[in-house]
Design an enzyme around this catalytic site. Structure first.
Site, short mmCIF file in Angstrom:
data_model
loop_
_atom_site.label_atom_id
_atom_site.label_comp_id
_atom_site.label_asym_id
_atom_site.label_seq_id
_atom_site.Cartn_x
_atom_site.Cartn_y
_atom_site.Cartn_z
N ASP A 168 -2.25 9.88 -10.25
CA ASP A 168 -2.21 8.81 -11.26
C ASP A 168 -0.78 8.52 -11.71
O ASP A 168 -0.38 7.37 -11.88
CB ASP A 168 -3.04 9.20 -12.49
CG ASP A 168 -4.54 9.08 -12.22
OD1 ASP A 168 -4.91 8.57 -11.14
OD2 ASP A 168 -5.33 9.49 -13.09
N GLU B 182 -4.75 2.35 -4.27
CA GLU B 182 -3.29 2.44 -4.20
C GLU B 182 -2.70 1.16 -3.60
O GLU B 182 -1.61 1.17 -3.05
CB GLU B 182 -2.88 3.67 -3.39
CG GLU B 182 -3.20 3.64 -1.90
CD GLU B 182 -4.59 4.16 -1.54
OE1 GLU B 182 -5.49 4.12 -2.40
OE2 GLU B 182 -4.78 4.59 -0.39
N ASN C 122 -2.77 12.77 -3.05
CA ASN C 122 -3.78 13.19 -4.03
C ASN C 122 -4.35 14.57 -3.71
O ASN C 122 -4.50 15.42 -4.58
CB ASN C 122 -4.95 12.19 -4.05
CG ASN C 122 -4.84 11.24 -5.22
OD1 ASN C 122 -4.21 11.55 -6.23
ND2 ASN C 122 -5.45 10.09 -5.10
N ASP D 294 0.84 -1.19 0.00
CA ASP D 294 0.00 0.00 0.00
C ASP D 294 0.89 1.25 0.00
O ASP D 294 1.88 1.31 0.73
CB ASP D 294 -0.88 -0.03 1.26
CG ASP D 294 -1.96 1.04 1.22
OD1 ASP D 294 -2.97 0.83 0.55
OD2 ASP D 294 -1.76 2.09 1.87
#
Ligand SMILES: [Mg+2]
Length: 309
Positions: free
Chosen positions: A199, A226, A190, A182
Protein backbone atom coordinates in the site's frame (compact mmCIF):
# COMPACT_ATOMS: atom_id res chain seq x y z
CA UNK A 1 -23.62 16.81 -13.14
CA UNK A 2 -20.21 18.29 -13.90
CA UNK A 3 -18.35 18.72 -10.67
CA UNK A 4 -15.52 21.09 -10.22
CA UNK A 5 -13.24 18.61 -8.54
CA UNK A 6 -10.16 20.71 -9.19
CA UNK A 7 -11.10 22.70 -6.15
CA UNK A 8 -9.28 21.33 -3.12
CA UNK A 9 -11.69 19.50 -0.83
CA UNK A 10 -10.55 21.45 2.19
CA UNK A 11 -11.51 24.66 0.45
CA UNK A 12 -12.14 27.58 2.74
CA UNK A 13 -13.33 29.98 0.10
CA UNK A 14 -16.28 32.23 0.85
CA UNK A 15 -19.57 30.81 -0.36
CA UNK A 16 -21.07 32.45 -3.44
CA UNK A 17 -24.55 33.84 -2.86
CA UNK A 18 -26.76 35.00 -5.70
CA UNK A 19 -29.55 37.42 -4.73
CA UNK A 20 -32.37 37.80 -7.24
CA UNK A 21 -35.04 40.45 -6.72
CA UNK A 22 -36.63 43.15 -8.82
CA UNK A 23 -36.74 45.48 -5.81
CA UNK A 24 -33.46 47.23 -5.19
CA UNK A 25 -34.36 47.76 -1.54
CA UNK A 26 -34.62 44.01 -0.86
CA UNK A 27 -31.31 43.37 -2.58
CA UNK A 28 -29.73 46.07 -0.45
CA UNK A 29 -31.07 44.59 2.80
CA UNK A 30 -29.86 41.08 1.90
CA UNK A 31 -26.53 42.38 0.70
CA UNK A 32 -26.02 44.10 4.04
CA UNK A 33 -26.76 40.85 5.91
CA UNK A 34 -24.30 38.67 3.99
CA UNK A 35 -21.62 40.97 2.59
CA UNK A 36 -19.07 39.89 5.20
CA UNK A 37 -19.65 36.14 5.08
CA UNK A 38 -20.32 35.61 1.36
CA UNK A 39 -19.27 36.71 -2.09
CA UNK A 40 -22.45 38.37 -3.28
CA UNK A 41 -23.82 38.42 -6.80
CA UNK A 42 -27.03 40.20 -7.79
CA UNK A 43 -29.66 39.93 -10.49
CA UNK A 44 -32.74 42.10 -11.02
CA UNK A 45 -34.71 39.80 -13.28
CA UNK A 46 -35.14 36.14 -14.18
CA UNK A 47 -33.08 36.07 -17.35
CA UNK A 48 -30.16 37.79 -15.68
CA UNK A 49 -30.43 35.29 -12.80
CA UNK A 50 -30.23 32.29 -15.13
CA UNK A 51 -27.29 33.78 -17.01
CA UNK A 52 -25.42 34.48 -13.73
CA UNK A 53 -26.14 30.98 -12.43
CA UNK A 54 -24.40 29.33 -15.35
CA UNK A 55 -21.42 31.66 -15.28
CA UNK A 56 -20.92 31.90 -11.50
CA UNK A 57 -22.34 28.59 -10.24
CA UNK A 58 -23.37 30.07 -6.88
CA UNK A 59 -23.62 27.94 -3.74
CA UNK A 60 -27.05 29.28 -2.92
CA UNK A 61 -29.71 31.41 -4.60
CA UNK A 62 -32.14 33.74 -2.85
CA UNK A 63 -34.89 34.01 -5.43
CA UNK A 64 -37.78 36.46 -5.39
CA UNK A 65 -41.08 34.85 -6.38
CA UNK A 66 -42.87 37.87 -7.82
CA UNK A 67 -40.98 39.54 -10.64
CA UNK A 68 -42.19 41.01 -13.93
CA UNK A 69 -41.83 38.96 -17.15
CA UNK A 70 -40.34 35.81 -15.66
CA UNK A 71 -41.33 34.97 -12.08
CA UNK A 72 -39.25 33.05 -9.56
CA UNK A 73 -41.09 29.76 -10.16
CA UNK A 74 -40.25 29.93 -13.84
CA UNK A 75 -36.60 30.70 -13.09
CA UNK A 76 -36.51 27.76 -10.67
CA UNK A 77 -37.98 25.41 -13.28
CA UNK A 78 -35.37 26.42 -15.85
CA UNK A 79 -32.47 26.07 -13.39
CA UNK A 80 -33.66 22.64 -12.25
CA UNK A 81 -33.94 21.45 -15.86
CA UNK A 82 -30.32 22.31 -16.60
CA UNK A 83 -27.80 19.72 -15.44
CA UNK A 84 -25.22 22.40 -14.68
CA UNK A 85 -27.48 24.39 -12.35
CA UNK A 86 -29.91 21.72 -11.10
CA UNK A 87 -28.07 21.05 -7.85
CA UNK A 88 -27.79 24.69 -6.72
CA UNK A 89 -30.06 25.12 -3.70
CA UNK A 90 -32.77 27.77 -4.04
CA UNK A 91 -34.49 29.67 -1.25
CA UNK A 92 -37.59 31.58 -2.33
CA UNK A 93 -38.22 35.06 -1.01
CA UNK A 94 -41.90 35.75 -0.87
CA UNK A 95 -44.46 38.19 0.46
CA UNK A 96 -47.14 35.53 0.29
CA UNK A 97 -48.41 33.59 3.27
CA UNK A 98 -50.40 31.15 1.15
CA UNK A 99 -49.68 27.51 1.83
CA UNK A 100 -50.37 26.69 -1.82
CA UNK A 101 -47.59 29.02 -2.97
CA UNK A 102 -45.15 27.45 -0.56
CA UNK A 103 -46.17 23.98 -1.69
CA UNK A 104 -45.59 24.92 -5.31
CA UNK A 105 -42.11 26.19 -4.47
CA UNK A 106 -41.14 22.97 -2.70
CA UNK A 107 -42.54 20.91 -5.55
CA UNK A 108 -40.32 22.82 -7.94
CA UNK A 109 -37.30 21.88 -5.84
CA UNK A 110 -36.76 24.86 -3.54
CA UNK A 111 -35.07 24.06 -0.21
CA UNK A 112 -36.68 26.81 1.87
CA UNK A 113 -38.71 30.01 2.06
CA UNK A 114 -37.94 33.40 3.51
CA UNK A 115 -40.78 35.85 4.06
CA UNK A 116 -40.89 39.55 3.36
CA UNK A 117 -40.43 41.80 5.19
CA UNK A 118 -36.97 40.34 5.77
CA UNK A 119 -36.24 39.36 9.35
CA UNK A 120 -32.47 39.53 9.79
CA UNK A 121 -32.10 36.76 12.39
CA UNK A 122 -34.32 34.23 10.64
CA UNK A 123 -32.85 34.95 7.24
CA UNK A 124 -29.29 34.61 8.49
CA UNK A 125 -30.07 31.32 10.23
CA UNK A 126 -31.80 29.82 7.17
CA UNK A 127 -29.12 30.92 4.72
CA UNK A 128 -26.26 29.77 6.94
CA UNK A 129 -27.88 26.36 7.47
CA UNK A 130 -28.25 25.80 3.76
CA UNK A 131 -24.74 27.01 3.02
CA UNK A 132 -23.37 24.57 5.59
CA UNK A 133 -25.34 21.75 3.96
CA UNK A 134 -24.09 22.73 0.52
CA UNK A 135 -20.51 22.64 1.75
CA UNK A 136 -20.98 19.13 3.14
CA UNK A 137 -22.60 17.93 -0.08
CA UNK A 138 -19.71 19.33 -2.13
CA UNK A 139 -17.24 17.65 0.17
CA UNK A 140 -18.98 14.27 -0.11
CA UNK A 141 -19.17 14.59 -3.87
CA UNK A 142 -15.46 15.27 -4.16
CA UNK A 143 -14.57 12.43 -1.77
CA UNK A 144 -16.58 10.09 -4.00
CA UNK A 145 -14.18 10.89 -6.83
CA UNK A 146 -10.95 10.32 -4.92
CA UNK A 147 -9.15 7.02 -4.47
CA UNK A 148 -9.14 6.29 -0.76
CA UNK A 149 -5.68 4.76 -0.61
CA UNK A 150 -3.59 7.00 -2.83
CA UNK A 151 -5.49 10.29 -2.61
CA UNK A 152 -5.45 10.80 -6.38
CA UNK A 153 -8.51 10.66 -8.67
CA UNK A 154 -10.33 7.33 -8.79
CA UNK A 155 -11.64 5.40 -11.77
CA UNK A 156 -15.05 7.03 -11.61
CA UNK A 157 -13.46 10.45 -11.91
CA UNK A 158 -11.29 9.19 -14.76
CA UNK A 159 -14.31 7.89 -16.65
CA UNK A 160 -16.11 11.22 -16.31
CA UNK A 161 -12.99 13.16 -17.29
CA UNK A 162 -12.06 11.08 -20.34
CA UNK A 163 -15.57 11.57 -21.66
CA UNK A 164 -15.43 15.36 -21.23
CA UNK A 165 -11.88 15.70 -22.57
CA UNK A 166 -12.69 13.53 -25.56
CA UNK A 167 -15.64 15.72 -26.53
CA UNK A 168 -13.49 18.80 -26.07
CA UNK A 169 -10.84 17.32 -28.38
CA UNK A 170 -13.49 16.54 -31.00
CA UNK A 171 -14.59 20.19 -30.87
CA UNK A 172 -11.03 21.57 -30.97
CA UNK A 173 -9.77 18.93 -33.44
CA UNK A 174 -6.82 18.63 -31.07
CA UNK A 175 -4.73 15.61 -30.13
CA UNK A 176 -5.41 13.79 -26.88
CA UNK A 177 -2.97 11.32 -25.35
CA UNK A 178 -3.43 8.62 -22.79
CA UNK A 179 -0.84 6.83 -20.65
CA UNK A 180 -1.65 3.46 -19.13
CA UNK A 181 0.79 2.66 -16.33
CA UNK A 182 1.47 -0.50 -14.38
CA UNK A 183 3.90 -1.16 -11.54
CA UNK A 184 6.29 -3.95 -12.58
CA UNK A 185 6.22 -7.20 -10.59
CA UNK A 186 3.86 -5.74 -8.02
CA UNK A 187 2.47 -9.11 -7.00
CA UNK A 188 5.96 -10.27 -6.12
CA UNK A 189 6.48 -7.02 -4.20
CA UNK A 190 3.35 -7.64 -2.13
CA UNK A 191 4.22 -11.28 -1.51
CA UNK A 192 7.73 -10.42 -0.42
CA UNK A 193 7.27 -7.22 1.57
CA UNK A 194 3.65 -7.65 2.73
CA UNK A 195 0.46 -5.74 1.97
CA UNK A 196 1.18 -2.73 4.18
CA UNK A 197 4.43 -2.11 2.34
CA UNK A 198 2.52 -2.72 -0.90
CA UNK A 199 0.00 0.00 0.00
CA UNK A 200 2.81 2.34 0.88
CA UNK A 201 4.46 1.66 -2.45
CA UNK A 202 1.19 2.40 -4.30
CA UNK A 203 0.85 5.71 -2.48
CA UNK A 204 4.39 6.80 -3.30
CA UNK A 205 4.16 5.79 -6.95
CA UNK A 206 0.77 7.54 -7.31
CA UNK A 207 2.19 10.76 -5.90
CA UNK A 208 5.27 10.55 -8.12
CA UNK A 209 3.15 10.08 -11.25
CA UNK A 210 0.84 12.89 -10.20
CA UNK A 211 3.70 15.30 -9.60
CA UNK A 212 5.44 14.40 -12.86
CA UNK A 213 2.41 15.47 -14.90
CA UNK A 214 2.70 19.18 -14.47
CA UNK A 215 -0.23 20.90 -16.15
CA UNK A 216 -3.42 21.63 -14.25
CA UNK A 217 -5.65 19.97 -16.88
CA UNK A 218 -3.73 16.68 -16.97
CA UNK A 219 -5.44 14.04 -14.91
CA UNK A 220 -3.76 11.18 -13.06
CA UNK A 221 -6.08 8.49 -11.75
CA UNK A 222 -5.83 5.08 -10.17
CA UNK A 223 -7.34 2.74 -12.72
CA UNK A 224 -7.42 -0.30 -10.46
CA UNK A 225 -4.97 -2.42 -8.43
CA UNK A 226 -1.47 -1.29 -9.37
CA UNK A 227 -2.62 0.35 -12.61
CA UNK A 228 -2.72 4.07 -13.18
CA UNK A 229 -3.86 6.20 -16.06
CA UNK A 230 -2.97 9.72 -17.17
CA UNK A 231 -5.07 11.85 -19.50
CA UNK A 232 -3.03 14.41 -21.43
CA UNK A 233 -5.38 16.72 -23.32
CA UNK A 234 -3.98 18.86 -26.15
CA UNK A 235 -0.83 16.72 -26.23
CA UNK A 236 0.74 15.18 -29.33
CA UNK A 237 2.58 11.88 -29.38
CA UNK A 238 6.06 13.32 -28.85
CA UNK A 239 4.77 15.34 -25.90
CA UNK A 240 3.10 12.28 -24.40
CA UNK A 241 6.26 10.18 -24.74
CA UNK A 242 8.21 12.92 -23.02
CA UNK A 243 5.78 12.96 -20.09
CA UNK A 244 5.94 9.15 -19.94
CA UNK A 245 9.72 9.29 -19.67
CA UNK A 246 9.52 11.89 -16.92
CA UNK A 247 7.09 9.68 -15.02
CA UNK A 248 9.33 6.61 -15.35
CA UNK A 249 12.25 8.63 -14.05
CA UNK A 250 10.21 10.03 -11.16
CA UNK A 251 9.26 6.50 -10.06
CA UNK A 252 12.84 5.19 -10.38
CA UNK A 253 14.03 8.20 -8.37
CA UNK A 254 11.84 7.05 -5.49
CA UNK A 255 14.39 4.27 -5.15
CA UNK A 256 12.00 1.83 -3.51
CA UNK A 257 13.91 -1.48 -3.08
CA UNK A 258 12.42 -4.48 -4.89
CA UNK A 259 14.58 -7.56 -4.38
CA UNK A 260 12.28 -9.84 -6.35
CA UNK A 261 12.38 -7.77 -9.53
CA UNK A 262 14.90 -8.03 -12.35
CA UNK A 263 15.72 -4.45 -11.38
CA UNK A 264 16.61 -3.98 -7.73
CA UNK A 265 14.06 -1.13 -7.38
CA UNK A 266 10.38 -0.54 -8.11
CA UNK A 267 9.83 0.38 -11.77
CA UNK A 268 6.85 0.91 -14.03
CA UNK A 269 5.81 0.13 -17.59
CA UNK A 270 3.83 2.61 -19.66
CA UNK A 271 1.63 2.29 -22.73
CA UNK A 272 1.37 5.56 -24.65
CA UNK A 273 -1.22 6.41 -27.26
CA UNK A 274 -2.43 9.53 -29.04
CA UNK A 275 -5.49 10.24 -31.15
CA UNK A 276 -7.06 13.19 -32.89
CA UNK A 277 -10.65 12.22 -32.27
CA UNK A 278 -13.39 12.46 -34.87
CA UNK A 279 -17.11 12.78 -34.39
CA UNK A 280 -17.59 9.14 -35.26
CA UNK A 281 -14.81 7.73 -33.09
CA UNK A 282 -15.10 6.68 -29.48
CA UNK A 283 -12.85 7.21 -26.48
CA UNK A 284 -13.01 3.48 -25.73
CA UNK A 285 -10.57 3.06 -28.61
CA UNK A 286 -8.11 5.32 -26.86
CA UNK A 287 -8.27 3.20 -23.71
CA UNK A 288 -7.97 -0.14 -25.53
CA UNK A 289 -5.05 1.11 -27.60
CA UNK A 290 -3.20 2.40 -24.53
CA UNK A 291 -3.85 -0.97 -22.92
CA UNK A 292 -2.36 -2.78 -25.92
CA UNK A 293 0.69 -0.51 -25.80
CA UNK A 294 1.09 -1.30 -22.09
CA UNK A 295 0.87 -5.02 -22.81
CA UNK A 296 3.61 -4.57 -25.41
CA UNK A 297 5.79 -2.72 -22.90
CA UNK A 298 5.27 -5.52 -20.38
CA UNK A 299 6.14 -8.26 -22.84
CA UNK A 300 9.31 -6.49 -23.97
CA UNK A 301 10.84 -6.74 -20.54
CA UNK A 302 9.14 -4.07 -18.37
CA UNK A 303 10.67 -0.83 -17.02
CA UNK A 304 9.97 0.60 -20.43
CA UNK A 305 7.42 2.46 -22.48
CA UNK A 306 5.71 1.40 -25.65
CA UNK A 307 3.79 3.62 -28.06
CA UNK A 308 0.96 3.12 -30.47
CA UNK A 309 0.04 6.18 -32.49
MG1 LIG B 1 -40.58 41.11 -6.50
Amino acid sequence: MPVNTDEPITTNRKPKLLIVDDQVLIIRVLHELFKDSCDIYMAHNGLDAIEKCTSIEPDLILLDVVMPKMDGYEVCKILKANEQTAKIPIIFITGSFEEADELKGFELGAVDFIRKPINAVITRARVNNHLALKKQTDLLRSIALIDGLTGIANRRRFEAAIHTEWLQSVRDKSAISLLMIDIDEFKKYNDHYGHLAGDDCLKKVAQAINEATGRPYDLTARYGGEEFVVILPKTNHEGAQLVAKQIMKAVRDLNIPHEKSAHPIVTISIGVTTMIPEQTSNFETLITTADQALYKAKSTGRNTLSSIE
